[in-house]
Design a protein around this motif. Sequence first.
Motif, short mmCIF file in Angstrom:
data_model
loop_
_atom_site.label_atom_id
_atom_site.label_comp_id
_atom_site.label_asym_id
_atom_site.label_seq_id
_atom_site.Cartn_x
_atom_site.Cartn_y
_atom_site.Cartn_z
N GLU A 187 21.95 -14.47 15.95
CA GLU A 187 20.74 -13.68 16.21
C GLU A 187 19.62 -14.68 16.46
O GLU A 187 19.67 -15.81 15.97
N ARG A 219 28.40 -13.97 19.26
CA ARG A 219 29.23 -13.39 18.19
C ARG A 219 30.66 -13.33 18.70
O ARG A 219 30.89 -12.84 19.81
N GLU A 221 33.06 -11.46 18.94
CA GLU A 221 33.48 -10.06 18.82
C GLU A 221 34.98 -9.95 19.06
O GLU A 221 35.51 -10.49 20.02
N MET A 229 28.30 -3.83 26.57
CA MET A 229 27.85 -3.30 25.28
C MET A 229 28.21 -4.24 24.15
O MET A 229 27.49 -4.37 23.17
N MET A 231 29.50 -7.99 23.73
CA MET A 231 29.86 -9.25 24.36
C MET A 231 29.90 -10.37 23.33
O MET A 231 29.35 -10.25 22.23
N GLN A 236 19.19 -11.36 23.25
CA GLN A 236 18.38 -10.46 22.42
C GLN A 236 16.90 -10.63 22.77
O GLN A 236 16.48 -11.71 23.19
N ILE A 302 21.06 0.69 21.24
CA ILE A 302 20.55 -0.33 22.16
C ILE A 302 19.57 -1.28 21.44
O ILE A 302 19.36 -2.39 21.87
N GLY A 304 17.75 -2.24 17.33
CA GLY A 304 17.63 -1.98 15.89
C GLY A 304 16.21 -2.26 15.43
O GLY A 304 15.57 -3.20 15.90
N HIS A 306 14.35 -2.97 11.87
CA HIS A 306 14.75 -3.25 10.50
C HIS A 306 13.55 -3.67 9.65
O HIS A 306 12.74 -4.48 10.10
N GLU A 341 11.23 -5.94 11.89
CA GLU A 341 11.79 -6.57 13.09
C GLU A 341 12.17 -5.51 14.11
O GLU A 341 12.70 -4.45 13.76
N ALA A 344 16.13 -5.81 20.23
CA ALA A 344 16.79 -5.10 21.33
C ALA A 344 17.84 -6.00 21.96
O ALA A 344 17.63 -7.20 22.12
N1 GAP Z 1 18.22 -9.71 14.18
C1 GAP Z 1 18.83 -8.49 13.92
C2 GAP Z 1 20.06 -8.26 14.68
O1 GAP Z 1 20.60 -9.16 15.28
P1 GAP Z 1 21.80 -6.40 15.33
O2 GAP Z 1 21.72 -4.92 15.13
O3 GAP Z 1 23.00 -7.10 14.85
O4 GAP Z 1 20.49 -6.97 14.63
C3 GAP Z 1 20.42 -6.30 17.55
O5 GAP Z 1 21.58 -6.72 16.86
C4 GAP Z 1 20.78 -5.78 18.92
O6 GAP Z 1 21.53 -6.76 19.63
C5 GAP Z 1 21.67 -4.54 18.91
O7 GAP Z 1 20.90 -3.36 18.82
C6 GAP Z 1 22.38 -4.63 20.24
O8 GAP Z 1 21.56 -4.05 21.26
C7 GAP Z 1 22.45 -6.12 20.49
N2 GAP Z 1 23.82 -6.61 20.22
C8 GAP Z 1 24.39 -6.90 19.02
N3 GAP Z 1 25.63 -7.34 19.17
C9 GAP Z 1 25.88 -7.34 20.51
C10 GAP Z 1 27.00 -7.71 21.32
N4 GAP Z 1 28.11 -8.19 20.78
N5 GAP Z 1 26.91 -7.57 22.67
C11 GAP Z 1 25.78 -7.10 23.24
N6 GAP Z 1 24.69 -6.75 22.52
C12 GAP Z 1 24.73 -6.87 21.19
#
Ligand code: GAP
Length: 483
Positions: A187, A219, A221, A229, A231, A236, A302, A304, A306, A341, A344
């Motif tokens: 992040e 990440r 994933e 969506m 990746m 961010q 889309i 968060g 927090h 925070e 997006a």
């Molecule tokens: N700093 C807080 C944070 O990172 P998160 O909900 O884990 O919070 C924020 O991530 C935003 O990042 C999510 O709402 C999403 O839009 C985007 N996001 C998270 N993981 C993602 C991924 N693997 N691929 C694309 N977008 C991602």
Amino acid sequence: MAKDPLKPLISHAKEYGFVFPSSEIYGSPGALYDYGPYGVELKNNIKTYWWKAMVQVHENIVGLDSSILMHPRVWKASGHVDAFFDFFVDNKVTGKRYRFDHLVEERIAKLEKKGKKEEAESLRQQLEKALSEQNTEYMYEVLIKNDIRDPESPDKTEWTPVRHFRLMFETNLGAGEDAITAYLRPETAQGIFVNFLNVQKTARQKIPFGIAQIGKAFRNELIARQFVMRMREFEQMEMQFFIRPGEDEHWFEIWKEKRLKWYKAIGIPEEKLRIKPHDHLAHYAKAAVDIEYKFPMGFKEIEGIHARTNFDLSRHQEFSGKKLQYFDSDLQESYVPHVVETSAGLDRVFLAIFSEALTIEQLGGGKQRTVLKLHPILAPIKVAVFPLVKKDGLPEKAREIFNQLRFKYMCFYEEKDSIGRRYRRHDAIGTPFCITIDYQTLEDNSVTLRDRDTMQQERIHIHELEQRLDELLDWKTLLQKVV
Ligand code: GAP
């Protein structure tokens, strides 16, 4: 097998140069994507819109661009080293892999839909317990006890034990015996936290104030589905808003409203947005909601919002041994600020905007056109300039206009194919305005200006063009809607 509801979007994105699978010629590894010529323009325009709406119009928000690789202790302090895992399970029969929390959440949603509130609540509590204890044996028990099966092959389900998986990518800083393990940031937020005092002092900000940043996050994933969506490398757009302790709820509400306005101002209809409170709070959060958009496959997160309390700054203070306090001259006291925070995902916002814009219109006579109805400010190409034909001095005149406008707007000059085909191509990439130079232009210096959405053309003098476009592509009108 059910048809992928994102398929038309994925095809259009690829065919028209918006998004390509990464290293496709080698058979893309999945969950990695490249943005093509129009994709990168749209993405940059979304970033600019976010930056202007956050940094330019708020005198108490400033920007930052911190490094992707940081001291590894940052991630120990933030809790990511110990708590940033996904839990997954494989179906032994089909080989299909699922995230444990996704399987359970899907079942909860089904129970809620059927009105079985108590069962849904009980299952939610089991999920909460399993995740907070990070107990993989209990997770397996939850699947078996509740008869949760593979959604794609319910009759052929035989689960492996639940396993966990670190989401952060590891790498090395330095070489040989000096090398230390570092992480690609998962992040952007932590770069902001560790720079909190640097920024506050140099930008001479008083609390409440915010720090905004756009950048890559990584990440690992496990389950790569649904296009951009989810990746492994994504972007961010994050803003940490530093506040007095006790004002968390007040600012949490303000930022929820402001962020919703940002989406609506750019043309996302209200009914396609919703606020969803988190079932399971991340290790750092006191309150959290997702802004969700209604994609073709349903509502998905889309962004968060927090309320992170002073968790991060306190932890960095503890782990670094450096004070991260603010002296509040109005209160005459020092404290570790709390943080709200807004986070997006740029790629998800891109997909939401793309999805909202992509329209198939019936034109009568069995004909149809595909048009990307993007807000003009976001459109990759703002103005396309066409000579009606490739002769009689029309290309030269068209080039003159193109050369005048390209210093102000992203323009496109095109003389190949019939005018109708050129209009269709630009409809498909979302160009809001097309200018055509015809024989009348040579007589009276007027051109036609075609509007992408209405397909109406107006005749306008060349000298009025720039002013007219300035009005149609006005940042001020848009930004006044988002404060
Ligand atoms: N700093 C807080 C944070 O990172 P998160 O909900 O884990 O919070 C924020 O991530 C935003 O990042 C999510 O709402 C999403 O839009 C985007 N996001 C998270 N993981 C993602 C991924 N693997 N691929 C694309 N977008 C991602």
